[in-house]
Design a protein around this motif. Structure first.
Motif, PDB file in Angstrom:
ATOM      1  N   PHE A  20      54.537  46.684  43.943  1.00 16.02           N
ATOM      2  CA  PHE A  20      53.665  46.693  42.777  1.00 16.02           C
ATOM      3  C   PHE A  20      53.499  45.292  42.187  1.00 16.02           C
ATOM      4  CE2 PHE A  20      55.079  51.320  41.998  1.00 16.02           C
ATOM      5  CZ  PHE A  20      54.196  51.731  42.989  1.00 16.02           C
ATOM      6  N   MET A  21      54.579  44.538  42.138  1.00 13.07           N
ATOM      7  CA  MET A  21      54.488  43.179  41.600  1.00 13.07           C
ATOM      8  C   MET A  21      53.611  42.295  42.479  1.00 13.07           C
ATOM      9  SD  MET A  21      56.086  43.386  38.806  1.00 13.07           S
ATOM     10  CE  MET A  21      56.054  41.644  38.398  1.00 13.07           C
ATOM     11  N   LYS A  22      53.696  42.495  43.779  1.00 13.45           N
ATOM     12  CA  LYS A  22      52.850  41.721  44.691  1.00 13.45           C
ATOM     13  C   LYS A  22      51.374  42.049  44.468  1.00 13.45           C
ATOM     14  CE  LYS A  22      52.120  40.803  49.609  1.00 13.45           C
ATOM     15  NZ  LYS A  22      52.569  41.138  50.991  1.00 13.45           N
ATOM     16  N   CYS A  23      51.065  43.327  44.275  1.00 16.94           N
ATOM     17  CA  CYS A  23      49.674  43.724  44.020  1.00 16.94           C
ATOM     18  C   CYS A  23      49.169  43.144  42.697  1.00 16.94           C
ATOM     19  CB  CYS A  23      49.563  45.243  44.016  1.00 16.94           C
ATOM     20  SG  CYS A  23      49.762  46.010  45.619  1.00 16.94           S
ATOM     21  N   LYS A  24      50.024  43.086  41.703  1.00 16.83           N
ATOM     22  CA  LYS A  24      49.621  42.505  40.423  1.00 16.83           C
ATOM     23  C   LYS A  24      49.282  41.026  40.571  1.00 16.83           C
ATOM     24  CE  LYS A  24      51.953  45.609  37.191  1.00 16.83           C
ATOM     25  NZ  LYS A  24      52.931  45.706  36.077  1.00 16.83           N
ATOM     26  N   LYS A  25      50.090  40.304  41.341  1.00 23.01           N
ATOM     27  CA  LYS A  25      49.809  38.878  41.544  1.00 23.01           C
ATOM     28  C   LYS A  25      48.500  38.692  42.297  1.00 23.01           C
ATOM     29  CE  LYS A  25      54.654  37.418  41.493  1.00 23.01           C
ATOM     30  NZ  LYS A  25      55.760  36.792  42.274  1.00 23.01           N
ATOM     31  N   GLN A  26      48.262  39.517  43.299  1.00 28.62           N
ATOM     32  CA  GLN A  26      47.004  39.423  44.040  1.00 28.62           C
ATOM     33  C   GLN A  26      45.811  39.735  43.142  1.00 28.62           C
ATOM     34  OE1 GLN A  26      47.495  42.075  47.351  1.00 28.62           O
ATOM     35  NE2 GLN A  26      48.819  40.675  48.492  1.00 28.62           N
ATOM     36  N   PHE A  27      45.951  40.746  42.307  1.00 25.60           N
ATOM     37  CA  PHE A  27      44.866  41.108  41.408  1.00 25.60           C
ATOM     38  C   PHE A  27      44.614  40.004  40.382  1.00 25.60           C
ATOM     39  CE2 PHE A  27      43.093  43.146  37.648  1.00 25.60           C
ATOM     40  CZ  PHE A  27      42.066  43.899  38.183  1.00 25.60           C
ATOM     41  N   VAL A  68      46.053  70.263  34.874  1.00 24.88           N
ATOM     42  CA  VAL A  68      47.128  69.274  34.895  1.00 24.88           C
ATOM     43  C   VAL A  68      46.769  68.246  35.964  1.00 24.88           C
ATOM     44  CG1 VAL A  68      48.502  70.624  36.533  1.00 24.88           C
ATOM     45  CG2 VAL A  68      49.615  68.919  35.086  1.00 24.88           C
ATOM     46  N   ARG A  69      46.965  66.980  35.635  1.00 25.88           N
ATOM     47  CA  ARG A  69      46.566  65.919  36.541  1.00 25.88           C
ATOM     48  C   ARG A  69      47.573  64.773  36.518  1.00 25.88           C
ATOM     49  NH1 ARG A  69      44.080  69.150  38.700  1.00 25.88           N
ATOM     50  NH2 ARG A  69      41.850  69.249  39.156  1.00 25.88           N
ATOM     51  N   PHE A  70      47.946  64.303  37.720  1.00 25.96           N
ATOM     52  CA  PHE A  70      48.716  63.080  37.882  1.00 25.96           C
ATOM     53  C   PHE A  70      47.772  61.883  37.808  1.00 25.96           C
ATOM     54  CE2 PHE A  70      52.662  64.885  39.893  1.00 25.96           C
ATOM     55  CZ  PHE A  70      53.550  64.156  39.116  1.00 25.96           C
ATOM     56  N   ASN A  71      48.271  60.778  37.284  1.00 27.62           N
ATOM     57  CA  ASN A  71      47.490  59.549  37.264  1.00 27.62           C
ATOM     58  C   ASN A  71      47.425  58.982  38.684  1.00 27.62           C
ATOM     59  OD1 ASN A  71      46.610  56.776  36.880  1.00 27.62           O
ATOM     60  ND2 ASN A  71      47.095  57.043  34.736  1.00 27.62           N
ATOM     61  N   PRO A  72      46.228  58.726  39.235  1.00 30.53           N
ATOM     62  CA  PRO A  72      46.132  58.248  40.624  1.00 30.53           C
ATOM     63  C   PRO A  72      46.325  56.753  40.785  1.00 30.53           C
ATOM     64  CG  PRO A  72      43.940  58.553  39.723  1.00 30.53           C
ATOM     65  CD  PRO A  72      44.898  58.955  38.640  1.00 30.53           C
ATOM     66  N   ASN A  73      46.454  56.000  39.696  1.00 29.29           N
ATOM     67  CA  ASN A  73      46.513  54.546  39.769  1.00 29.29           C
ATOM     68  C   ASN A  73      47.937  54.065  40.028  1.00 29.29           C
ATOM     69  OD1 ASN A  73      43.741  54.524  39.101  1.00 29.29           O
ATOM     70  ND2 ASN A  73      44.255  54.646  36.924  1.00 29.29           N
ATOM     71  N   MET A  74      48.044  52.957  40.743  1.00 23.36           N
ATOM     72  CA  MET A  74      49.346  52.445  41.112  1.00 23.36           C
ATOM     73  C   MET A  74      50.179  52.045  39.904  1.00 23.36           C
ATOM     74  SD  MET A  74      50.278  48.973  43.229  1.00 23.36           S
ATOM     75  CE  MET A  74      49.935  49.606  44.847  1.00 23.36           C
ATOM     76  N   SER A  75      49.587  51.380  38.944  1.00 23.20           N
ATOM     77  CA  SER A  75      50.347  50.850  37.816  1.00 23.20           C
ATOM     78  C   SER A  75      50.889  51.940  36.916  1.00 23.20           C
ATOM     79  CB  SER A  75      49.474  49.895  37.001  1.00 23.20           C
ATOM     80  OG  SER A  75      48.343  50.576  36.475  1.00 23.20           O
ATOM     81  N   SER A  76      50.305  53.128  36.929  1.00 20.45           N
ATOM     82  CA  SER A  76      50.712  54.201  36.017  1.00 20.45           C
ATOM     83  C   SER A  76      50.809  55.538  36.746  1.00 20.45           C
ATOM     84  CB  SER A  76      49.726  54.306  34.850  1.00 20.45           C
ATOM     85  OG  SER A  76      48.400  54.383  35.318  1.00 20.45           O
TER      86      SER A  76
END
Length: 838
Positions: A808-815, A770-778
C-alpha cells in the motif's frame, strides 16, 4: 558438558561418543536382543517413474560421497580430534538443512542425506552378529584397525585424556556451534511461524489469515493489468448542466420522514452506552473515538447503496451514493412501472484509511441529485477509469470528474450520470439562501446517456420493463453493461458504440442508447446478475424461477450451466474463485438451509458449500477481494463477517467453517418500558437460544369489547416506532482474540438455528444493503443500511496486516509521483492541445 550436549540430536551424540544409537542409555548388564529369524524377501520390481528413480540414485551417490569425505577426515588424525571434526561437519550440514526446511532435528538430518538419518546414525544389521553397527565409522582404517568405538574411552568427551587443553578447545567449539545453530533455527522458526503457523496480531491463526495475503496480491495484479486508467473522456461534467432545485420545489424530491426512529448503541468492551436518541433527516452522529463507527439518517428505507471507486494509492475523501424510497411503507410490484420523483444522495465520509481514524468528525450529505424517473432499485459506479483528482487542471465550465454513476429506475430505464467532485461543484455555485439550515444543495442534471429497450424502428417507450438488476463489466474498457428485467429478459449495451442504429437523440436533446443484443434468460424476473470479473463474456443470472445460470455472451442461445437452487436475492462472483456466492430468501428451503451458498462452477459433482447459515432472509452480501472475506445482512438486522478459506473445488471440505464467522453488530427491536434488568435477561436468553428482546415475537395485548385479548402487532412504520426502539449491539471488532468465548459470537451461533421470526410485525430492523469499500486505501471499511433509513459505517480494524502495508505504501508513492505538480503542469499543456484526453 551436559549443558550443550543435551541440545544435540541423538545421531550427533552417537557420532561424538562413538556409541551405536541402539545402545544409548542401555546398561552393561542388559542382555542383547535375540536375533530375528531370517525371512526370504520377494523381489518386487520398481515401477516408480524414471524421475523418482533418478532422484534416488542421485541421493545414494551424494550419501556415498559424504561417507568418503568423512572417512578422509577420520583417517590419519587423533581419534578424538577426528570424531569432533565429524560432529562439527554434521552440525553445519544440519544447520544448512534446517534453514532451508525448518523441522525437527531428525527430519532435517533425513532431508540432508537422501532419505537416511545420516551416514553415521543409520542402523544396520551385521551379517555376522546381531549387534548394530554404525555405517562409515565402523569401517577399518590404518590408523585404528581393530579398535571398537564403544570400548575406547578416548572417544568419550569429558573423560580423562592425554591433552586437557585439546578437550577444552573441542568443548568450546562444539558449544559455540550448538548455540549459533540454535539461534539460527530460532530466528528461522519465528520467520516461518509468521507465514504459516502461530497466531497473528489480531488473534486469529496465521493459516486462517494466509488466504487474505494471497487474495490481496491477486487483486492488485488484476487491477493493474485489466482495469482502465481513463475511460469515456467525452463524458466530462459541466457546471452549466447542474442546476440548483428551487426551495419551493425541494420537498417534492426529498424523503418524507423528518426524524428517525429512537435508537441507542452499546459496544462490547465499553461499559458506557449511548442514551436513547433520534436524528433529523440528513443528520449524522460523530464518530466514536475508540471504535470509529458512525451513523446517519437518510429519511427513507435504503434499497440502493454503493461506494465510489478510486485509484490504488489515492487517499482522498471517500463517498457513498445511496437512494431510498420516499415513504417508509411503500410497496411495489415488479411487473408494473412507477413514475415519480426521487433523490440520489452523495455522502462525504472524509479520508478513510484502513488503519487510522477518519479525518472528518462526522459524515455529511454533500449534495443530492434530484430525478423524476421513479424510485431507484440499484446504483452502480463505473469500476475504474472514471475518477480524477479534485485538483485536476480543468477550466470552467468543465469540472473534475468523481465518477460515472448508473441508476436503475422504476420506469424501466437506466440513466448514467457524470458526477463531478462535490467541492468543485459547490465552489462554482452561488449558495442558495434557505430558511431551513438542514437542507443541503440539491441539483438537477440530465444524464450523459440513457439505456432503453427497443429497436430503431420500434416505439421503445411503450415496451420498457422495470429494471431489477444490472452490472458493469470489470475489464477494459468497461463499456459493456447488462440489465435484468422483470420478465426474465437480459439486455446488453455497448457504451462505446457509435452506430446510428443504436444511438438515438431524444426530444429533450439527451442521448439514448439501444441494446445490441437481448435474450430470454429466465421465465420470471431477474433478481440479480453479475459479470465474471476476469472475462466480460461470462455472465451469471439468478431469477425468481429459482434457477442460477451462467451464460457465454458470444453464444447466448443456450446457457453453459444451470442450477436449480432457492430464491436468490444477490449474486457475487469472486475474482480468485471458480464459482458464485448466492444469498437466499427463507422461502422454498428447510429451516437449516437458509443463508449463503458457494456454488462451484468447475466441478459439477460437488454439492454447493453452505457458508453462512441464517434463519432469516439474506437481503444482501458483499465480497471483499482484498481480504478474501464476505459480509452479509438480513431481515433480523444482523451483520455477519466471514473470513473465507482458500476458495477452490474443495471448499466444502474445509474444517471449522463456523470458527470463521464473526458478528459485526446486532439490531434488536426493544419495546418501550423494558428496564435495564429485563434487557440483560433478554440478551442472556438470546445467547442461550431462547426468545429475548432481540426477537420480534414480543407482543402487547389489548382488550376488545367482548373481553377477549387481541394482540397488537405493528403493521406500519408509524406503529412500529411508537412501540419499539432500536438497540444496536456492536461487537468489539478491534481484535479477534478469544472471540469464540465472547457473548456476541455465542449469540450469533444460537440465532443461526433457533431464532423465531414473526412475519406479522413490521421489520423495522431489516438491513437491505451492505457493502465493503472496494478501494485499496480503505478496504477495511463497510457500510450497511435498511428499512429504518439508518446507515451505519464500521471499520474492521483487526483485518489490518503488516505484510500488505508495504504494498500500500508503494502504491501511495507511485500515485503521489503521478500527480506531482510538475506532472500536473505537463497535463495542463496536454489538455490544452487535446481536450478530449486526460
Amino acid at each position: 558438558m551436559s549443558s550443550f550436549r543435551d541440545k544435540l540430536p541423538l545421531a550427533l551424540k552417537c557420532a561424538i561418543e562413538e556409541v551405536p544409537p541402539t545402545e544409548v542409555g542401555q546398561s552393561e548388564t542388559e542382555q542383547p536382543k535375540p536375533k530375528r529369524r531370517k525371512v526370504t524377501k520377494r523381489v518386487v520390481h520398481d515401477v516408480r517413474p524414471a524421475e523418482t528413480l533418478a532422484d534416488q540414485e542421485k541421493q545414494r551417490q551424494t550419501s556415498s560421497s559424504t561417507v568418503e569425505e568423512l572417512e578422509e577426515i577420520m583417517h590419519g588424525s587423533r581419534p578424538r580430534r577426528g570424531a569432533a571434526k565429524v560432529a562439527l561437519k554434521l552440525l553445519h550440514d544440519w544447520a544448512k538443512d534446517t534453514l532451508v526446511n525448518p523441522s525437527n532435528d531428525m527430519s532435517s538430518l533425513q532431508g540432508s542425506w537422501g532419505g537416511h538419518s545420516s551416514p553415521i546414525a543409520v542402523e544396520q544389521k551385521s551379517p555376522k552378529c546381531g549387534r548394530a553397527r554404525v555405517k562409515g565409522i565402523k569401517r577399518k582404517h590404518p590408523g585404528f584397525e581393530g579398535r571398537k568405538s564403544y570400548e575406547d574411552e578416548d572417544f568419550v568427551l569429558g573423560g580423562i585424556g592425554e591433552d586437557e587443553e585439546e578437550t577444552e578447545e573441542l568443548e568450546s567449539d562444539l558449544e559455540s556451534a550448538v548455540d549459533s545453530i540454535a539461534e539460527l533455527r530460532r530466528n528461522k522458526s519465528i520467520q516461518y511461524q509468521g507465514r504459516k503457523y502461530g497466531t497473528s496480531p489480531n488473534g486469529l491463526p496465521n493459516n486462517m489469515m494466509q488466504p487474505c495475503s494471497e487474495s490481496t496480491k491477486c487483486n492488485k495484479t488484476f487491477r493493474e493489468k485489466h482495469q482502465s486508467s481513463w475511460v469515456f473522456p467525452e463524458w466530462i461534467p459541466s457546471v452549466n448542466d447542474w442546476k440548483t432545485v428551487p426551495q419551493s420545489d425541494l420537498e417534492e424530491y426529498l424523503p418524507q420522514e423528518m426524524q428517525s426512529a429512537t435508537f441507542k448503541i452499546s459496544r462490547e468492551g465499553l461499559s458506557k452506552e449511548t442514551p436513547l436518541q433520534k436524528l433529523n433527516r440528513f443528520e449524522a452522529m460523530d464518530k466514536h473515538p475508540e471504535c470509529w463507527d458512525t451513523l446517519m439518517f437518510t429519511g427513507g428505507p435504503v434499497w440502493a447503496m454503493e461506494w465510489c471507486p478510486s485509484p490504488d494509492g489515492s487517499s482522498d475523501n471517500q463517498y457513498i451514493a445511496l437512494a431510498c424510497h420516499q415513504g417508509m411503507d411503500d410497496q411495489h410490484y415488479a411487473n408494473e412501472k412507477y413514475t415519480g420523483t426521487g433523490l440520489i444522495q452523495l455522502w462525504d465520509l472524509g479520508k478513510l484509511e484502513y488503519d487510522s481514524s477518519p479525518t472528518s468528525q462526522r459524515p455529511y450529505l454533500v449534495c443530492g441529485l434530484a430525478q423524476d424517473k421513479g424510485f431507484i432499485w440499484q446504483l452502480k459506479w463505473c469500476p475504474a477509469g472514471a475518477w480524477e483528482q479534485p485538483t485536476c487542471p480543468r477550466k470552467l465550465p468543465c469540472l473534475p470528474r468523481l465518477g460515472l454513476l448508473a441508476a436503475a429506475t422504476s420506469t424501466g430505464i437506466v440513466t448514467i450520470y457524470s458526477i463531478p467532485h462535490p467541492q468543485a461543484l459547490l465552489a462554482s455555485k452561488t449558495p442558495v439562501d434557505s430558511e431551513d439550515s438542514q437542507v443541503q444543495p440539491i441539483f438537477t442534471v440530465n444524464g450523459v446517456i440513457t439505456l432503453k429497450l427497443g429497436s430503431f424502428g420500434a416505439p421503445h417507450n411503450k415496451i420498457n420493463r422495470q429494471v431489477l438488476s444490472m452490472d458493469w463489466s470489470a475489464t477494459k474498457d468497461h463499456d459493456i453493461m447488462a440489465l435484468g428485467f422483470y420478465d426474465g429478459l437480459v439486455g446488453l449495451w455497448n457504451l462505446s458504440s457509435t452506430s446510428s442504429f443504436l444511438r438515438i437523440c431524444e426530444p429533450d436533446q439527451s442521448l439514448a442508447l439501444l441494446p445490441y443484443r437481448c435474450f430470454q434468460a429466465h421465465d420470471s424476473c431477474i433478481r440479480a446478475l453479475v459479470f465474471c470479473p476476469a472475462a466480460s463474456d461470462l455472465l451469471a443470472t439468478a431469477g425468481d424461477d429459482r434457477m442460477v445460470k451462467v451464460w457465454d455472451l458470444t453464444r447466448p442461445y443456450d446457457c453453459i450451466t444451470a442450477h436449480k437452487r432457492h430464491l436468490t436475492t444477490e449474486v457475487f462472483w469472486p475474482l480468485n474463485a471458480p464459482g458464485l456466492f448466492l444469498s437466499q430468501e427463507n422461502s422454498y428451503t428447510r429451516n437449516d438451509q437458509h443463508g449463503i451458498y458457494y456454488l462451484d462452477l468447475g466441478y459439477h459433482e460437488i454439492k454447493p458449500a453452505f457458508m453462512v447459515p441464517r434463519m432469516a432472509t439474506m437481503w444482501s452480501m458483499s465480497f471483499n477481494d482484498w481480504l478474501n472475506s464476505l459480509v452479509t445482512s438480513d431481515t433480523l438486522g444482523e451483520v455477519i463477517f466471514e473470513l473465507l478459506p482458500k476458495i477452490d473445488g474443495k471448499i466444502q471440505y474445509t474444517k471449522g467453517i463456523a470458527q470463521r464467522r464473526f458478528p459485526v453488530y446486532f439490531t434488536d427491536m426493544v419495546p418501550y418500558g423494558a428496564n435495564t434488568s429485563n434487557e440483560t435477561e433478554g440478551a442472556e436468553e438470546m445467547e442461550g437460544g431462547g426468545e429475548g428482546e432481540g426477537s420480534p415475537a414480543v407482543e402487547s395485548e389489548r382488550v376488545d369489547g367482548q373481553g377477549g385479548a387481541v394482540p397488537l402487532k405493528p403493521q406500519t412504520y408509524r406503529e412500529a416506532v411508537g412501540q419499539y426502539y432500536l438497540h444496536y449491539r456492536d461487537s468489539d471488532i478491534r481484535t479477534f482474540k478469544k472471540f469464540h468465548e465472547r457473548a456476541p459470537w455465542k449469540r450469533m451461533r444460537s440465532t443461526e438455528v433457533n431464532t423465531k421470526i414473526d412475519l406479522d410485525i413490521m421489520p423495522m430492523a431489516a438491513l437491505h444493503k451492505v457493502r465493503f469499500n472496494p478501494n485499496m486505501s480503505s478496504h477495511t471499511w463497510l457500510v450497511s443500511g435498511g428499512q429504518a433509513g439508518l446507515v451505519r459505517v464500521h471499520c474492521l480494524r483487526s483485518m489490518y496486516r503488516e505484510d500488505t502495508k508495504t504494498m500500500f505504501m508503494k502504491c501511495k508513492k507511485q500515485f503521489a509521483g503521478l500527480y506531482h505538480p510538475d506532472n500536473r503542469s505537463q497535463a495542463t499543456e496536454d489538455l490544452t492541445e487535446n481536450p478530449d484526453q486526460h
